[in-house]
Design a protein around this motif. Structure first.
Motif, PDB file in Angstrom:
ATOM      1  N   ILE A  21      62.722   7.739 -45.231  1.00  0.00           N
ATOM      2  CA  ILE A  21      62.384   8.774 -46.065  1.00  0.00           C
ATOM      3  C   ILE A  21      63.510   9.890 -46.259  1.00  0.00           C
ATOM      4  N   ARG A  22      64.010  10.344 -45.098  1.00  0.00           N
ATOM      5  CA  ARG A  22      65.236  11.110 -44.938  1.00  0.00           C
ATOM      6  C   ARG A  22      66.472  10.652 -45.624  1.00  0.00           C
ATOM      7  N   GLU A  23      66.769   9.142 -45.587  1.00  0.00           N
ATOM      8  CA  GLU A  23      67.848   8.669 -46.053  1.00  0.00           C
ATOM      9  C   GLU A  23      67.850   8.734 -47.458  1.00  0.00           C
ATOM     10  N   GLY A  24      66.445   8.260 -47.949  1.00  0.00           N
ATOM     11  CA  GLY A  24      66.165   7.853 -49.372  1.00  0.00           C
ATOM     12  C   GLY A  24      66.439   9.296 -50.230  1.00  0.00           C
ATOM     13  N   THR A  25      65.843  10.383 -49.473  1.00  0.00           N
ATOM     14  CA  THR A  25      65.884  11.736 -50.222  1.00  0.00           C
ATOM     15  C   THR A  25      67.347  12.029 -50.328  1.00  0.00           C
ATOM     16  N   THR A  26      68.096  11.926 -49.107  1.00  0.00           N
ATOM     17  CA  THR A  26      69.592  12.245 -49.127  1.00  0.00           C
ATOM     18  C   THR A  26      70.326  11.409 -50.456  1.00  0.00           C
ATOM     19  N   ASN A  27      69.975  10.034 -50.404  1.00  0.00           N
ATOM     20  CA  ASN A  27      70.627   9.257 -51.448  1.00  0.00           C
ATOM     21  C   ASN A  27      70.247   9.665 -52.912  1.00  0.00           C
ATOM     22  N   LEU A  28      69.206  10.199 -52.960  1.00  0.00           N
ATOM     23  CA  LEU A  28      68.819  10.615 -54.371  1.00  0.00           C
ATOM     24  C   LEU A  28      69.519  11.936 -54.620  1.00  0.00           C
ATOM     25  N   THR A  66      77.444   4.729 -44.810  1.00  0.00           N
ATOM     26  CA  THR A  66      76.703   4.352 -43.605  1.00  0.00           C
ATOM     27  C   THR A  66      75.278   4.760 -43.474  1.00  0.00           C
ATOM     28  N   GLY A  67      74.832   5.334 -44.466  1.00  0.00           N
ATOM     29  CA  GLY A  67      73.303   5.798 -44.355  1.00  0.00           C
ATOM     30  C   GLY A  67      72.470   4.605 -44.543  1.00  0.00           C
ATOM     31  N   LEU A  68      72.845   3.657 -45.514  1.00  0.00           N
ATOM     32  CA  LEU A  68      71.758   2.317 -45.477  1.00  0.00           C
ATOM     33  C   LEU A  68      72.158   1.503 -44.310  1.00  0.00           C
ATOM     34  N   SER A  69      73.377   1.622 -43.630  1.00  0.00           N
ATOM     35  CA  SER A  69      73.591   0.778 -42.604  1.00  0.00           C
ATOM     36  C   SER A  69      72.645   1.297 -41.287  1.00  0.00           C
TER      37      SER A  69
END
Length: 393
Positions: free
Chosen positions: A299-306, A357-360
């Motif tokens: 959730i944190r990474e998805g929000t950041t990418n958004l 590197t977020g999705l990694s």
């Protein structure tokens, strides 16, 4: 804590022990020859020269064996050592027999196969058989006594030679142990760097996005609503303090995330960014630590990418539970063209995975929870999906 198999100084400097072992075993010959332990005293100078030659040749073989190799010109040095160890026996008797252990050890370390067995057997029986024949010829001992003394000489030879061979192999094992320890330490340092880098990226990505967003909002509000601007600045400093606290926790590997906290934080942050957010979070059963951790970071990474990589106006966060698995889906519009299409990183070519590197990091955490993840982008919509079992072994 598991105790070390050997003192640290032994692991770091094992060759000194091997050299000391050779000296202690070989020094018997010049001492016994000079004192005349078996027959009249011999020439001390000749015994000392022979001691130095045998010691150098045997150490050359043993040091090479401790590295798992054979020295250059080893057939010639082995023949020279065998001659020095065996020929003087016929004149000096048991005073000289300690050298035969060095010849036997070198035969075992250097030769291979049937040749080694033949040469080792010949070297092993040479001195004991000679001693038994000499004792029976002189008539000083009965047959059982002579055989018993011959067996004792055979046992001592095997013991000495086995000690030399075992010492060389022990040094090799200690060197391999030290190399393995060094490699494991470097691997642990590398893994810790990756962990800190990943956690800092995942944590600070959202925190910095929130700080930037609230700062821009405060600047816009300053001219028309000072109270609201002050509230945004207060909120901004709170986010900064939380980020500092989390960074300190990450460096001590004490940082943890909560699924419900991340859901609430994502909704608040997306709302502040003007993104119409819809939450569809079902009542979930208690989740294991790895499962909750993977979903919270997703959730944190998805929000950041958004916030960083899209011009989203709407976002839907859905959590569903089905047949022992929990599925998270984050769908938003305004996806940028570079997010073309990506899937499970264990099966999809790397050129389809969005850079960064977020999705990694998300992939690593998902694999740690025995789960799978998927990202797709089509018609301006971007989907991040993570599925993990609710109970992770």
């Amino acid at each position: 804590m598991t105790p070390p198999i050997a003192p640290r100084w032994v692991v770091r400097h094992p060759l000194w022990l091997l050299i000391a072992l050779h000296v202690l075993l070989a020094v018997q010959v010049p001492v016994y020859t000079t004192l005349g332990m078996d027959g009249p005293p011999g020439n001390p100078l000749a015994a000392t020269v022979a001691f130095a030659l045998v010691l150098c040749l045997s150490l050359r073989h043993s040091l090479a064996a401790s590295r798992g190799e054979r020295p250059a010109g080893w057939p010639w040095t082995l023949v020279a050592l065998a001659i020095l160890a065996n020929v003087p026996l016929w004149w000096l008797g048991s005073n000289w027999q300690a050298f035969t252990a060095f010849a036997l050890a070198s035969i075992v370390m250097l030769l291979r196969g049937r040749l080694m067995l033949f040469a080792a057997t010949a070297q092993l029986l040479h001195n004991p058989v000679k001693e038994v024949i000499a004792m029976l010829r002189d008539g000083a001992y009965t047959v059982p006594q002579a055989l018993l003394l011959g067996a004792y000489a055979l046992f001592v030879l095997i013991l000495y030679a086995g000690t030399l061979v075992g010492g060389a192999r022990l040094v090799r094992l200690l060197n391999e142990l030290e190399a393995t320890r060094t490699e494991l330490a470097a691997t642990a340092v590398g893994e810790e760097r990756i962990r800190v880098s990943r956690d800092l990226h995942d944590l600070l990505g959202q925190s910095l996005a929130a700080i930037s967003l609230k700062g821009d909002l405060a600047l816009r509000l300053l001219a028309k609503d000072t109270a609201a601007a002050r509230a945004e600045i207060d909120s901004l400093t709170g986010v900064a303090r939380d980020a500092l606290r989390h960074v300190r926790a990450i460096t001590r590997d004490e940082h943890s995330v909560s699924l419900h906290t991340e859901i609430d934080g994502a909704a608040a942050l997306l709302g502040a960014a003007g993104v119409d957010t819809r939450l569809d979070v079902a009542d979930l059963p208690p989740l294991s630590g790895p499962a909750q951790n993977a979903l919270a970071w997703a959730i944190r990474e998805g929000t950041t990418n958004l916030l960083r990589h899209s011009d989203a106006r709407t976002c839907t966060i859905t959590l569903t539970h089905h047949r022992g698995t929990v599925r998270l889906e984050i769908v938003n519009d305004g996806a940028q063209p570079r997010f073309t299409e990506a899937a499970d990183p264990t099966r999809t070519p790397s050129h389809l995975t969005p850079p960064g590197t977020g999705l990694s990091g998300l992939a690593e955490r998902t694999r740690a929870a025995s789960g799978t993840w998927l990202t797709t982008a089509r018609d301006g919509l971007f989907l991040l999906s993570v599925e993990v079992p609710e109970e992770v072994a």
